[in-house]
Design an enzyme around this catalytic site. Sequence first.
Site, PDB file in Angstrom:
ATOM      1  N   GLN A  63       0.854  -1.198   0.000  1.00  0.00           N
ATOM      2  CA  GLN A  63       0.000   0.000   0.000  1.00  0.00           C
ATOM      3  C   GLN A  63       0.880   1.235   0.000  1.00  0.00           C
ATOM      4  O   GLN A  63       1.557   1.517   0.992  1.00  0.00           O
ATOM      5  CB  GLN A  63      -0.873  -0.053   1.251  1.00  0.00           C
ATOM      6  N   SER A  69       1.667   6.784   2.167  1.00  0.00           N
ATOM      7  CA  SER A  69       2.449   7.795   2.900  1.00  0.00           C
ATOM      8  C   SER A  69       3.636   8.297   2.099  1.00  0.00           C
ATOM      9  O   SER A  69       4.263   7.555   1.341  1.00  0.00           O
ATOM     10  CB  SER A  69       2.967   7.210   4.212  1.00  0.00           C
ATOM     11  N   SER A 103       5.301  -0.751   3.892  1.00  0.00           N
ATOM     12  CA  SER A 103       5.575  -2.076   4.463  1.00  0.00           C
ATOM     13  C   SER A 103       5.591  -3.119   3.359  1.00  0.00           C
ATOM     14  O   SER A 103       4.706  -3.147   2.511  1.00  0.00           O
ATOM     15  CB  SER A 103       4.496  -2.461   5.475  1.00  0.00           C
ATOM     16  N   GLU A 108      -8.450  -1.489   5.781  1.00  0.00           N
ATOM     17  CA  GLU A 108      -7.239  -1.703   6.570  1.00  0.00           C
ATOM     18  C   GLU A 108      -7.603  -1.831   8.047  1.00  0.00           C
ATOM     19  O   GLU A 108      -7.130  -2.718   8.745  1.00  0.00           O
ATOM     20  CB  GLU A 108      -6.268  -0.541   6.377  1.00  0.00           C
ATOM     21  N   GLU A 145      -3.244   9.771  17.711  1.00  0.00           N
ATOM     22  CA  GLU A 145      -3.888  11.086  17.681  1.00  0.00           C
ATOM     23  C   GLU A 145      -4.911  11.144  16.552  1.00  0.00           C
ATOM     24  O   GLU A 145      -5.999  11.706  16.715  1.00  0.00           O
ATOM     25  CB  GLU A 145      -2.832  12.189  17.501  1.00  0.00           C
TER      26      GLU A 145
HETATM   27  C1  LIG Z   1       5.675   0.273  11.134  1.00  0.00           C
HETATM   28  C2  LIG Z   1       5.005   1.184  10.141  1.00  0.00           C
HETATM   29  C3  LIG Z   1       4.475   0.662   8.974  1.00  0.00           C
HETATM   30  C4  LIG Z   1       3.843   1.495   8.033  1.00  0.00           C
HETATM   31  N1  LIG Z   1       3.374   0.953   6.867  1.00  0.00           N
HETATM   32  C5  LIG Z   1       2.831   1.767   5.909  1.00  0.00           C
HETATM   33  C6  LIG Z   1       2.429   1.263   4.648  1.00  0.00           C
HETATM   34  O1  LIG Z   1       2.533   0.058   4.387  1.00  0.00           O
HETATM   35  N2  LIG Z   1       1.944   2.097   3.715  1.00  0.00           N
HETATM   36  C7  LIG Z   1       1.813   3.436   3.965  1.00  0.00           C
HETATM   37  O2  LIG Z   1       1.334   4.149   3.094  1.00  0.00           O
HETATM   38  N3  LIG Z   1       2.200   3.966   5.152  1.00  0.00           N
HETATM   39  C8  LIG Z   1       2.709   3.163   6.127  1.00  0.00           C
HETATM   40  N4  LIG Z   1       3.123   3.695   7.336  1.00  0.00           N
HETATM   41  C9  LIG Z   1       3.051   5.140   7.532  1.00  0.00           C
HETATM   42  C10 LIG Z   1       2.054   5.596   8.571  1.00  0.00           C
HETATM   43  O3  LIG Z   1       0.764   5.520   8.067  1.00  0.00           O
HETATM   44  C11 LIG Z   1       2.453   7.027   8.971  1.00  0.00           C
HETATM   45  O4  LIG Z   1       3.690   6.950   9.617  1.00  0.00           O
HETATM   46  C12 LIG Z   1       1.462   7.663   9.886  1.00  0.00           C
HETATM   47  O5  LIG Z   1       0.254   7.878   9.221  1.00  0.00           O
HETATM   48  C13 LIG Z   1       1.983   8.985  10.458  1.00  0.00           C
HETATM   49  O6  LIG Z   1       2.444   9.835   9.460  1.00  0.00           O
HETATM   50  P1  LIG Z   1       3.867  10.542   9.567  1.00  0.00           P
HETATM   51  O7  LIG Z   1       4.860   9.485   9.828  1.00  0.00           O
HETATM   52  O8  LIG Z   1       4.071  11.406   8.401  1.00  0.00           O
HETATM   53  O9  LIG Z   1       3.752  11.437  10.874  1.00  0.00           O
HETATM   54  P2  LIG Z   1       3.110  12.904  10.950  1.00  0.00           P
HETATM   55  O10 LIG Z   1       1.837  12.907  10.230  1.00  0.00           O
HETATM   56  O11 LIG Z   1       4.143  13.873  10.581  1.00  0.00           O
HETATM   57  O12 LIG Z   1       2.809  12.991  12.499  1.00  0.00           O
HETATM   58  C14 LIG Z   1       3.705  13.555  13.450  1.00  0.00           C
HETATM   59  C15 LIG Z   1       2.932  13.697  14.745  1.00  0.00           C
HETATM   60  O13 LIG Z   1       1.888  14.655  14.566  1.00  0.00           O
HETATM   61  C16 LIG Z   1       0.653  14.111  14.956  1.00  0.00           C
HETATM   62  N5  LIG Z   1      -0.430  14.706  14.152  1.00  0.00           N
HETATM   63  C17 LIG Z   1      -0.466  14.854  12.816  1.00  0.00           C
HETATM   64  N6  LIG Z   1      -1.630  15.421  12.457  1.00  0.00           N
HETATM   65  C18 LIG Z   1      -2.335  15.649  13.587  1.00  0.00           C
HETATM   66  C19 LIG Z   1      -3.613  16.193  13.881  1.00  0.00           C
HETATM   67  N7  LIG Z   1      -4.409  16.649  12.928  1.00  0.00           N
HETATM   68  N8  LIG Z   1      -4.013  16.258  15.174  1.00  0.00           N
HETATM   69  C20 LIG Z   1      -3.216  15.774  16.165  1.00  0.00           C
HETATM   70  N9  LIG Z   1      -1.996  15.250  15.937  1.00  0.00           N
HETATM   71  C21 LIG Z   1      -1.561  15.180  14.673  1.00  0.00           C
HETATM   72  C22 LIG Z   1       0.812  12.619  14.729  1.00  0.00           C
HETATM   73  O14 LIG Z   1      -0.111  11.878  15.509  1.00  0.00           O
HETATM   74  C23 LIG Z   1       2.235  12.406  15.165  1.00  0.00           C
HETATM   75  O15 LIG Z   1       2.296  12.297  16.563  1.00  0.00           O
HETATM   76  C24 LIG Z   1       3.745   2.884   8.283  1.00  0.00           C
HETATM   77  C25 LIG Z   1       4.283   3.396   9.466  1.00  0.00           C
HETATM   78  C26 LIG Z   1       4.915   2.568  10.392  1.00  0.00           C
HETATM   79  C27 LIG Z   1       5.491   3.172  11.645  1.00  0.00           C
END
Ligand SMILES: Cc1cc2nc3c(=O)[nH]c(=O)nc-3n(C[C@H](O)[C@H](O)[C@H](O)COP(=O)(O)OP(=O)(O)OC[C@H]3O[C@@H](n4cnc5c(N)ncnc54)[C@H](O)[C@@H]3O)c2cc1C
Lengths: 406, 376
Positions: free
Chosen positions: A128, A131, A163, A246, A374
């Site tokens: 998928q 991100s 992933s 999902e 969050e």
């Molecule tokens: C082990 C793992 C596997 C993953 N696998 C996949 C995958 O297969 N495919 C894929 O597409 N993605 C995948 N992801 C990505 C995952 O979906 C994102 O890491 C996640 O959605 C957070 O996005 P970010 O890392 O950009 O953090 P950010 O969005 O930058 O978040 C940073 C912080 O800000 C907070 N935040 C952001 N917006 C808000 C809001 N509106 N209100 C309050 N708090 C907020 C977040 O909660 C977090 O604490 C994976 C992530 C991990 C850790």
Amino acid sequence: MDFNDSKEQAEFRAEVRAWLELNANRRADEVQIMRGQEGGYERAKAWYKKVADAGYACLAWPKEYGGAGLSQIHQVIWSQEVADFDTADGYFVIGIGNCGPAVQAFAPEEVKRDLLPKMASAEHVWCQLFSEPAAGSDVAGLRTRAEFDGDKWLLNGQKIWTSGAQHSDYGVVLTRTDPGVSKYRGLTLFMIDLKQPGVEVKPIKQMDGGRHFNEVFFNDAVVPDAYRLGEVGGGWGGALHVLMNERMAISGVQPNGFAQFLHFCQHTEVDGERVIDDPVVADRLASWYARDAGLRNANWRMLTAIAGGGVPGAEASLGKLVGAVMNQEIANFSVDYYNEAGAIMDDTVNVLEGHFQRSVLFSPGIRLAGGTDEIMRNIIAEQVLGLPQEPRVDKGIPFNEIPTGS
Amino acid sequence: MNFEFSDEQKFIQEQARAFLGDKCTAAQVREVLESDLTHHAGLWQQVIELGWPATAIPEEYGGLGLGYLELCVLAEEIGRSLLPAPVSSSIYLATEAIKLAGTEEQKRAWLPRLAAGEITGTVAFAELDASIHKGQVAVEVAGGKISGCKQPVADATLADFAVVAARDIAADNFSLYLLDLSAEGVTRSGVDSLDPSRPLGKLELKQAPVELLGGAGEGAVTIDRLLNGAAILLAFEQVGGAEAALNMAREYTTGRYAFGRPVASFQAIKHKLADMFVAIELARANAYYGAWALSTESPELPLAAATARVSATEAAWEATKENIQAHGGMGFTWEFDCHLYYRRAQHLALLLGGQRVWKNRLVEQLKPAASNSHTL
Ligand SMILES: Cc1cc2nc3c(=O)[nH]c(=O)nc-3n(C[C@H](O)[C@H](O)[C@H](O)COP(=O)(O)OP(=O)(O)OC[C@H]3O[C@@H](n4cnc5c(N)ncnc54)[C@H](O)[C@@H]3O)c2cc1C
């Protein structure tokens, strides 16, 4: 209410169990333990081929797409029975659980008949690709461009945290086709063949030392128009479809740490006393038991709704939230229980072969993957409770005018 | 009342912060974390030149003759920078054990060399199958020779000597012994752990020669006092590390945009960081109280130490895990430094026994001596 199998369900359960007894090994461990996954991928593929050949893959999917044409309840029965056996299918959850339903909902018929059976049998593995470096929680803020070029689409940009991309043949990818309109309206969803020169996959090392997720770079990667999932500009609807599935797919498999904790409490003695007899432990155990049971029972209610033709609603977010948080708390509590020795990482020293130590280092990822704590709370607050959104600065203006901080 | 460090102490702290901020960055921590190195030798050498191991050693034994308050302010900076060096094992524990329990001759033999950084020491209290916190010790001494296995032992493969808790085969109690780790009968090895930047190891002992440290049968009393002191120093390390994690989270969420605005502008993130801050401030205040109790050998030391440790462990856990969370996916990578703080928080939380041990120690102090309680 009735928790008993119907006659037909009981027969199916017996059939499944008999097949499993012949074709799989019972799990040696009483609970599932986190270990290094060397060679796991090949083993999982071989196992899944066997399942598919016997007709047990994707039980609830139509036959023409590689399924068995049965119901979601059959799928649940299968999952319950297979849980006692030493099998691995974690690699395929994203494809079959998240991508499969979107492909079924949006792809042209001949593409479905071509690709879905191979997904169902795990001959093809899917991932998928949502991100991006600048778009995770705010996935609709993504920047990967898809541009129509005569008879095909060309993709340029970067995905991250994908992933299983290193094992994948195909992916479902969300792209921006029009940066000049509002962010949610300029997106288009595609399937993509990842085994092509325009795609480069680079594994990322996680804080626990593993490498499950990846960066994926697109450099004029080619996608035929037949691989478009839904309308041009209608990608957000498709993406929500994937995300909704999902939540359901992970609700059954996401670790919450409870089974291991219970096993630890029941079967470990410290100083000649069973851990479960320690009143401090008992207090925690009861709370976590109630949460785990709540998740299980809430899952039953969700499945009942689905069996009745409903779709998993935003309530499914609560399973992700509760399970992920409790998983980390349990790991920390269990490691702490061992005092100085809790810091040792040695399969032969630690209880359950170091499961809780590994979990301390892996559990932070589960609170992020599939939507952070969050974001889950925001979904519950806004979509379930209907609370007003915070003022939005990114709505009603073209994507390319949204502040980015850089 | 004056619940603040003196200007001189603050100056020591500022110097330490400047030095470590410059020399002990994540790159140095990773040199140890990602290798089989026992510590960062270059940094440790500089720490010796700055006189840190000598800080709380009296001048008559070659030390600087400063006190615990100076050690506390250093510990906070050491925690902030995650210094990958044998500070807790050698300075907070082994050196203190000799100061506390050593004979005049032992002090003269060991303290000047510890002060000069010629040698390092560690303590070997923990065993896998016996809990020192319940007074259990399985390793035995007979006729001046020690046998058994101690694990985990901080800096086991680096230290020159260890202060070992062992049972005299004839006695019903246990004592502390000085063990030269290069002696015959000592086999030492490293063990993998949650924080390889502060390595753990094990000692397998077969008839190795030892010398009594302190009175026979006084092991429990000495360890009790040692743990109280070390708990306070570790609390300062925990507070320093937790504050560094909070600062990381603050910086990252301020620069990171989602939904067209800095993620730090979302109330969920503000409240998260505010909660971290609150936990750290409580822990800091309790650590200060502990520093006072330690520096004055107050009768309140046991309660103050347990209080400082319980709240510092909570603060460090909260701050280091939520720092990862605030970083999103980046926080879960090996490349970002969030996990260095998270790992160190685990190491420090477990080193002297976990929360259960310290909560018990705390509650023991709250139990009234005489019972004039109401019955329900
Ligand atoms: C082990 C793992 C596997 C993953 N696998 C996949 C995958 O297969 N495919 C894929 O597409 N993605 C995948 N992801 C990505 C995952 O979906 C994102 O890491 C996640 O959605 C957070 O996005 P970010 O890392 O950009 O953090 P950010 O969005 O930058 O978040 C940073 C912080 O800000 C907070 N935040 C952001 N917006 C808000 C809001 N509106 N209100 C309050 N708090 C907020 C977040 O909660 C977090 O604490 C994976 C992530 C991990 C850790």
